[in-house]
Write a protein that holds these residues in place. Structure first.
Motif, short mmCIF file in Angstrom:
data_model
loop_
_atom_site.label_atom_id
_atom_site.label_comp_id
_atom_site.label_asym_id
_atom_site.label_seq_id
_atom_site.Cartn_x
_atom_site.Cartn_y
_atom_site.Cartn_z
N ILE A 62 -38.23 -5.40 59.07
CA ILE A 62 -37.63 -4.10 59.37
C ILE A 62 -36.14 -4.27 59.64
O ILE A 62 -35.74 -5.05 60.50
N THR A 65 -34.30 1.96 61.48
CA THR A 65 -35.08 3.19 61.49
C THR A 65 -34.11 4.36 61.50
O THR A 65 -32.97 4.23 61.95
N THR A 66 -34.58 5.48 61.00
CA THR A 66 -33.79 6.70 61.13
C THR A 66 -34.06 7.32 62.50
O THR A 66 -35.03 6.93 63.17
N ASP A 82 -38.17 7.36 59.49
CA ASP A 82 -38.28 6.40 58.39
C ASP A 82 -38.00 5.00 58.89
O ASP A 82 -37.12 4.79 59.74
N VAL A 83 -38.75 4.04 58.36
CA VAL A 83 -38.49 2.62 58.59
C VAL A 83 -37.91 2.07 57.29
O VAL A 83 -38.49 2.25 56.22
N LEU A 84 -36.77 1.43 57.39
CA LEU A 84 -36.11 0.82 56.24
C LEU A 84 -36.27 -0.69 56.36
O LEU A 84 -35.97 -1.27 57.40
N THR A 85 -36.77 -1.31 55.29
CA THR A 85 -37.01 -2.75 55.35
C THR A 85 -35.85 -3.51 54.72
O THR A 85 -34.95 -2.93 54.10
N ARG A 93 -34.29 -0.09 48.21
CA ARG A 93 -34.95 -0.67 49.37
C ARG A 93 -36.34 -0.07 49.58
O ARG A 93 -36.54 1.13 49.43
N ALA A 95 -39.15 1.33 51.86
CA ALA A 95 -39.12 2.04 53.12
C ALA A 95 -40.46 2.72 53.35
O ALA A 95 -41.34 2.69 52.48
N SER A 96 -40.61 3.33 54.52
CA SER A 96 -41.83 4.04 54.82
C SER A 96 -41.53 5.21 55.75
O SER A 96 -40.78 5.06 56.72
N ARG A 97 -42.13 6.35 55.45
CA ARG A 97 -42.08 7.50 56.35
C ARG A 97 -43.18 7.26 57.37
O ARG A 97 -44.33 7.01 57.02
N GLN A 123 -36.31 3.68 48.67
CA GLN A 123 -35.06 4.36 48.99
C GLN A 123 -34.04 4.11 47.89
O GLN A 123 -33.79 2.97 47.53
#
Length: 124
Positions: A62, A65-66, A82-85, A93, A95-97, A123
């Protein structure tokens, strides 16, 4: 009067911050806290969750995060973010909501349960 809404949101935010910092010492977990991610138990106690956030390889990817959008209903604090990896392909990239519900009772302000729903995306 119990724990304020702002303090309950701060407890959830401490958890979200620890996803990125890998320092969960300030996260107010109840001893019996559990976490369910997409229907599977991924956290078995407050100490287990703290150790996982501090040292677990699943969290090391990770990057950020937003800012979460919070809603409160009873003992539940819901955070959508959102998590940005760090994982990227061709400049995009992974990512996951995240739609995460924390059970944080007003009487103690500790995180007793976390339920997470994830929706991965790329993303651009």
């Amino acid at each position: 009067m119990g724990v304020s809404e702002a303090d309950r949101i701060a407890a959830a935010q401490a958890y979200i911050d620890a996803l990125v910092t890998h320092d969960a010492d300030a996260v107010p977990f109840a001893d019996e806290c559990t976490r369910i991610e997409v229907g599977l138990k991924s956290g078995f106690s407050g100490n287990h969750l703290r150790r996982s956030l501090n040292r677990g390889p699943q969290y090391r990817i990770i990057a950020a995060t937003t800012r979460p959008e919070y809603t409160l209903s009873g003992d539940e604090v819901r955070a959508v973010y959102d998590v940005l990896t760090k994982v990227a392909f061709g400049g995009r990239r992974v990512a996951s909501r995240v739609d995460e519900t924390f059970v944080i009772p007003e009487d103690d302000g500790l995180i007793h349960h976390i339920r997470a729903r994830l929706r991965p995306f790329i993303q651009r």
